[in-house]
Scaffold this active site. Structure first.
Site, PDB file in Angstrom:
ATOM      1  N   GLU A 156       0.815  -1.218   0.000  1.00 29.65           N
ATOM      2  CA  GLU A 156       0.000   0.000   0.000  1.00 29.65           C
ATOM      3  C   GLU A 156       0.845   1.264   0.000  1.00 29.65           C
ATOM      4  OE1 GLU A 156      -0.732  -2.739   1.651  1.00 29.65           O
ATOM      5  OE2 GLU A 156      -2.795  -3.207   1.090  1.00 29.65           O
ATOM      6  N   HIS A 180     -12.025  -4.836   8.972  1.00 27.51           N
ATOM      7  CA  HIS A 180     -12.523  -4.466   7.642  1.00 27.51           C
ATOM      8  C   HIS A 180     -13.731  -3.541   7.718  1.00 27.51           C
ATOM      9  CE1 HIS A 180     -10.098  -7.775   6.041  1.00 27.51           C
ATOM     10  NE2 HIS A 180     -10.411  -7.420   4.833  1.00 27.51           N
TER      11      HIS A 180
HETATM   12  C1  LIG Z   1      -2.981  -4.947   3.946  1.00 26.73           C
HETATM   13  C2  LIG Z   1      -4.021  -5.633   3.150  1.00 26.73           C
HETATM   14  N1  LIG Z   1      -4.165  -5.341   1.858  1.00 26.73           N
HETATM   15  C3  LIG Z   1      -5.109  -5.953   1.119  1.00 26.73           C
HETATM   16  C4  LIG Z   1      -5.935  -6.888   1.681  1.00 26.73           C
HETATM   17  C5  LIG Z   1      -7.016  -7.574   0.838  1.00 26.73           C
HETATM   18  N2  LIG Z   1      -6.635  -8.973   0.662  1.00 26.73           N
HETATM   19  C6  LIG Z   1      -7.135  -9.927   1.462  1.00 26.73           C
HETATM   20  S1  LIG Z   1      -6.461 -11.417   1.151  1.00 26.73           S
HETATM   21  C7  LIG Z   1      -5.516 -10.808  -0.091  1.00 26.73           C
HETATM   22  C8  LIG Z   1      -4.580 -11.713  -0.851  1.00 26.73           C
HETATM   23  C9  LIG Z   1      -3.493 -12.228   0.027  1.00 26.73           C
HETATM   24  O1  LIG Z   1      -2.766 -13.183  -0.665  1.00 26.73           O
HETATM   25  P1  LIG Z   1      -1.765 -14.178   0.048  1.00 26.73           P
HETATM   26  O2  LIG Z   1      -0.960 -13.420   1.063  1.00 26.73           O
HETATM   27  O3  LIG Z   1      -1.002 -14.875  -0.990  1.00 26.73           O
HETATM   28  O4  LIG Z   1      -2.669 -15.189   0.853  1.00 26.73           O
HETATM   29  P2  LIG Z   1      -3.783 -16.188   0.273  1.00 26.73           P
HETATM   30  O5  LIG Z   1      -5.048 -15.437   0.192  1.00 26.73           O
HETATM   31  O6  LIG Z   1      -3.304 -16.672  -1.037  1.00 26.73           O
HETATM   32  O7  LIG Z   1      -3.876 -17.251   1.298  1.00 26.73           O
HETATM   33  C10 LIG Z   1      -5.736  -9.466  -0.253  1.00 26.73           C
HETATM   34  C11 LIG Z   1      -5.096  -8.621  -1.269  1.00 26.73           C
HETATM   35  C12 LIG Z   1      -5.771  -7.141   3.047  1.00 26.73           C
HETATM   36  N3  LIG Z   1      -6.565  -7.999   3.695  1.00 26.73           N
HETATM   37  N4  LIG Z   1      -4.800  -6.526   3.755  1.00 26.73           N
END
Ligand SMILES: Cc1ncc(C[n+]2csc(CCOP(=O)(O)OP(=O)(O)O)c2C)c(N)n1
Ligand SMILES: Cc1ncc(C[n+]2csc(CCOP(=O)(O)OP(=O)(O)O)c2C)c(N)n1
Ligand SMILES: [Mg+2]
Ligand SMILES: [Mg+2]
Lengths: 336, 326, 336, 326
Positions: free
Chosen positions: A69, A138
């Protein structure tokens, strides 16, 4: 205002689609505009706003970023300084805390610190608010933190017309403009003239005229305020509903003008009460319309608790039409 | 079928895989039935990681996880009933319905959430480990996170501090190749995550996250190093999620073929096959294990259905602690 | 309150040294207490608060961190959960934006999200405020953002006694407590009883009694409020000065009690006016003491500008005794 | 003394070293005389970096710097008078007195500050480079920062994004071994910063930051790669600050011997000696250059002294832009 004389066509659309059309139009009109953020491209936007835009504009202009971010917001600042017109999407206001340094110490401060040598024509969009059982991390409503900061502008489109129309003036503005989209509004349906009218950023709008009290609201609270006004009408209490549309600059004139007519005010804010933006409005009204007020200003805010997941608890934590109605009754002396 | 400690242990791992899968499948239905709300992130495809890793940790180790943590909670020993009740928003849930799917806590099992800020759990894990180091407790803090978190500043700051101070953190990166719709190649300039982590001067290895025994063995070895005072270790667990990111995800960013290729490596089929080959598992035993998992999850659902609501009067409880911690 | 009967010895000290003695005392008393932050050790603390502590307690307990605000604040959270009693120093509130995610989404939310399974006995200290020509990126007053967040507590020691005494109850508190030290106070000199008295966190304190109006202040604004009261006394305007001491929980009772006596209020806040904490106080007074107020509440806040470097501009941007006096005069009907 | 393009160029570098040093020495006195206030961070010891690097950049490259940036502003061509007036808080200052020592901007020279948030300039530099990439302009954004910033999350996010998107950023890390009182060894688990940076999959080299010609040559080579579209490059410039961190710093964290050792490598003595050896510099020429620097700085001080104050009525000017940018 448009000058069409024939009855304009009207299309049914949603808040989400209206936001999308606004981006599409801006990108078609100006090569310098691009959209950047997490999952705006291939995924289609975490709330679906940018769906299909990648296909039209390609990955150079619809840029998926890593989960970072701070740098992608900061890169928006730099790109704006460098002559582009970036639209940066931060998924939600909760995550924007990770970029707050760039926004507050950077975007808001640099032009002034430089003695006005440059400006930062940047638009940052993000979702705000609760109401979808997304729990404490959230569900924040923090748009008022941004509205506190000189150098920023803060828009809170509450209607489909504003969702469609606010982006263009935001992009034309030489200053950093933040647009807060309340998560509960994306699916809202409504009609829009075709072509849609220009939407000037000229202050608050009276969404319902009334003489007995003023309900001040913005963003996701506007539908609740209107629902409350409807209920109140059934009790012969005639509420005016003022949609602020922007928190910075704040249209104090419109607020005071309405209160000068109604002499009573209820302010709705989904933020926690202590230190809410509702406090700012309540304070301004009481300070600047002291001799106009016939009753204390009422604030309807969120309860002071990290928003819980369980529906009944979340509902109890947030402002509701019922709580607005109750507050309105108190201001007109019909409270319990 | 000859029972041995080895075969018993293997069947225990299989049991975990089965119950997590069953739990997650039930969640899909319950979400459609609007019993579960909010964001729901399924662990289907990645079960071998939680099952293998938790088998390698000690009861007084700490666990920090993400919003995709049903499997971690279950494998850590949180009763399925408490987890399910939580997702129903019940007072009987492991967080009294305040957390929901993304925020499962069970301090009695040293499970410290369930963090829905990507990367947000890492600094906290570093701090838990710091507390252990300062109190000379030979414990491990296992910190799970997705490969998407690697791009966040909090990842960087956490790995550096843990390595610099040689803190007992075990970083477990579940590389399922996507962060929502963003493929690793579009998120990291260096896609070899173990190599990346090694740049912080800590031991870092990749392991096949679809192989529950490999996961367990690797995590056991890493945890032993961490517990032994050698500082943090990073393990990249290579895996795949079979389902969409969440219930809202149209899953447009990857091909059916890719998903199908990974499904061939589904631990829920490969591991039973392996155990069969070894002569540790027959049809009846497998059916019995599945029935057991079905029963457990059915009971959990019934428990959740029968649950009660936290009184609204208690809305503001727990915002502040009621008494001094010991 | 101490029970000594003999006249206690009094020592001359500074706000800075009082903070240091409080840390020293806490660390001597409880093995679990440690101090962590940028340059708290070898450098002696960026504002000199922790000078000499490294020599006494060693690098395990006086921990210099890398420049990584997010992780060392988050590590404080984790260490508190793990049974320690960390004191985390963030150099200034400006840099705390880099750790805000950990504080708001972490420290404030986790205990509640868990259904009360654990607490976070963490103390975070930081400098706040302007007045030393440090320009826009080093001069914010953002303590009210923290005071907005349920789950946190916010202390603002304005006196040497509070600088010396607030740390002990903060450390004894099971919740995350933030302590804001105004940069202009570190060199303030004064006397302290020896041994220093216990300082209960029991709400606001009347620093000067008066009947004509209430000046509400905290932290670095208290000396300005007292100076203003002194000037006003020369004009036979008798101002009461209320030092809030804590912004969360906010001692509304004390505010209302004072206003019930004086019927007029001026609130001083070094934050920018729009969305300031002064707005919260103004709103509460006007809402809850509506029929007591004889004049609109006045707010004396910073002008809405990133704080400039040049002294004359910085002075013009900040609240001053003169501006407080002018506001006070207006509330009592002697304004221009 | 035979003049040649080479010797002229070298004397130009020396001229920069001298004027920056003179400027900084004047600042010390002016701070004691309370003409300059706020935080003041001196560049004494590090001059070879700004002098060498700026010589290698083009006028339409962009520069982003930190609060320790007097040298950068001067070497970039901002008149000493405008810089000094800024530190006096004058309307004639390069930022009209609103920025002060830590925030020197000159957009006509594409100097974008003067950022006092450690690490805060990196994301902005990435964005400036992105704008160039999107507009197909073969320009470089040179981003200066201290080694202390390497621990910040913003460093990590910025290097990754720049490398991932192959943006034309030139990362110039001035490793003076201390961040305030914190030595590199207590800040980074990997103290070889070029190696660290290389883990982002970008070219990264260390260079002797006390050698102005080496700095210039290295930055020139790096800038050429960046400008040529090869993506970002990282250069670690090894240097030392001879003075305390700021005027408030008691400088207790390092030994007199260490400082003395580094002072032996002072570019202000070694470079004139080298030029002498080459036969490019004699006593008179050196004296003349020094006198020139003295005069320039004396004039700058006089200019600043004679400066005016921004009207208080204009306090809120520039908070918002007055017109649309072109
Ligand atoms: C700081 C932040 N930015 C964006 C999000 C929205 N978000 C939730 S899960 C996700 C993807 C995360 O991917 P990863 O770390 O690979 O974990 P996975 O979902 O694949 O288990 C995003 C972008 C968030 N929860 N927190
Ligand atoms: C985010 C942030 N944290 C802390 C500080 C306080 N601070 C100012 S300079 C500095 C040291 C920076 O060291 P380095 O990056 O090596 O640069 P140097 O001062 O050596 O040039 C610190 C800690 C700051 N300005 N910003
Ligand atoms: Mg992933
Ligand atoms: Mg340094």
């Amino acid at each position: 205002m448009s000058e069409t004389t024939a009855t304009p066509t009207r299309t049914t659309t949603t808040y989400r689609a209206a936001l999308r059309e606004a981006i599409r139009e801006a990108m078609r009109a100006d090569e310098r505009v691009f959209l950047m953020g997490e999952d705006v491209g291939r995924y289609g936007g975490s709330f679906g706003v940018s769906r299909d835009l990648l296909a039209e504009f390609g990955p150079e202009r619809i840029r998926d970023t890593p989960l970072s971010e701070s740098v992608f917001v900061g890169a928006g600042i730099g790109a704006a300084i460098g002559g582009m017109r970036p639209i940066v999407e931060v998924m939600t206001v909760n995550f924007s805390l990770l970029a707050l340094d760039q926004i507050v110490n950077g975007a808001a401060a640099l032009p002034h610190m430089s003695g006005g040598q440059f400006s930062i024509p940047l638009v940052i969009r993000m979702t705000t608010g609760a109401g979808r059982q997304l729990a404490a991390q959230h569900s924040h409503s923090l748009e008022h933190w941004y509205a506190h900061v000189p150098g920023l502008k803060v828009l809170t489109p509450a209607t489909i017309e504003d969702a469609r129309g606010m982006l263009a003036p935001a992009l034309a503005d030489p200053n950093p403009v933040l647009i807060f989209e309340h998560g509960s509004l994306y699916n809202a349906e409504g009609e829009l003239p075709d072509p849609p009218p220009a939407v000037p950023l000229d202050g608050a709008a009276v969404r319902r005229a009334g003489g007995d009290l003023t309900i001040v609201a913005w963003g996701g609270s506007l539908p609740k305020a209107l629902a409350a006004a409807h209920t109140l009408a059934g009790e012969e209490i005639d509420a005016e509903v003022l949609d602020l549309r922007a928190l910075r600059p704040l249209d104090t004139t419109a607020i005071l003008a309405s209160v000068a007519r109604t002499h009573r005010a209820v302010v709705v804010d989904e933020a926690w009460r202590t230190g809410s933006f509702a406090a700012e409005i309540s304070a301004r009204v009481a300070e600047d319309a002291f001799y106009e007020l016939d009753a204390p200003v009422e604030r309807v805010c969120s309860r002071e608790v990290p928003i819980p997941y369980a529906k009944h608890l979340e509902d109890a934590a947030l402002p509701s039409a019922e709580r607005i109605v109750a507050a309105a009754r108190r201001t007109v002396g019909r409270g319990g | 079928m000859s029972a041995s400690p080895q075969s018993e242990h293997a069947l225990g791992l299989l049991r975990q895989l089965l119950r997590i899968r069953r739990f997650e499948e039930a969640c899909v239905e319950l979400y459609s039935a609007t019993k579960i709300r909010g964001f729901l992130h399924l662990y289907i495809g990645q079960e071998a990681i939680a099952a293998g890793a938790m088998a390698a940790l000690e009861p007084d180790d700490a666990v920090v996880a993400t919003y995709r943590e049903h499997g971690h909670a279950l494998a850590r020993g949180v009763p399925a009933s408490a987890v399910m009740a939580e997702m129903f928003g019940r007072a009987e849930g492991c967080c009294r319905g305040r957390g929901g799917s993304m925020h499962l806590f069970d301090v009695s099992r040293r499970l410290y959430g369930g963090n829905a800020i990507v990367g947000g759990g890492l600094p906290i894990a570093v701090g838990l480990a710091l507390a252990d180091a300062l109190q000379h407790r030979p414990r491990v803090t296992a910190c799970f996170f997705g490969e998407g978190a690697v791009a966040e500043g909090e990842f960087h700051e956490s790995l550096n501090l843990a390595a610099l101070w040689r803190l007992p953190v075990l970083f477990l990166c579940e590389n399922n190749r996507y962060a929502m719709g963003t493929a690793l190649e579009r998120s990291e300039s260096e896609t070899d995550l173990a190599l990346k982590a090694a740049s912080y001067e800590l031991p870092a290895w990749p392991v096949d996250g679809m192989d529950v025994e490999a996961v367990e063995a690797t995590v056991r070895r890493a945890a032993a190093m961490v517990r032994g005072g050698e500082g943090p270790v990073f393990v990249e667990l290579r895996t795949y999620r079979f389902r969409a990111h969440s219930m809202y995800d149209p899953d447009l960013y990857r091909s059916k073929e890719e998903i199908a290729r990974w499904r061939e490596r589904d631990p829920l089929t490969t591991y039973p096959a392996l155990l069969r080959e070894r002569g540790w598992l027959g049809d009846d035993a497998l059916a019995a294990l599945k029935a057991e998992a079905d029963r457990e999850i059915a009971d959990a659902i019934a428990f959740a259905e029968a649950g009660t609501q936290e009184p609204v009067a208690d809305l503001e409880r727990f915002v502040y602690a009621e008494e001094l911690p010991s």
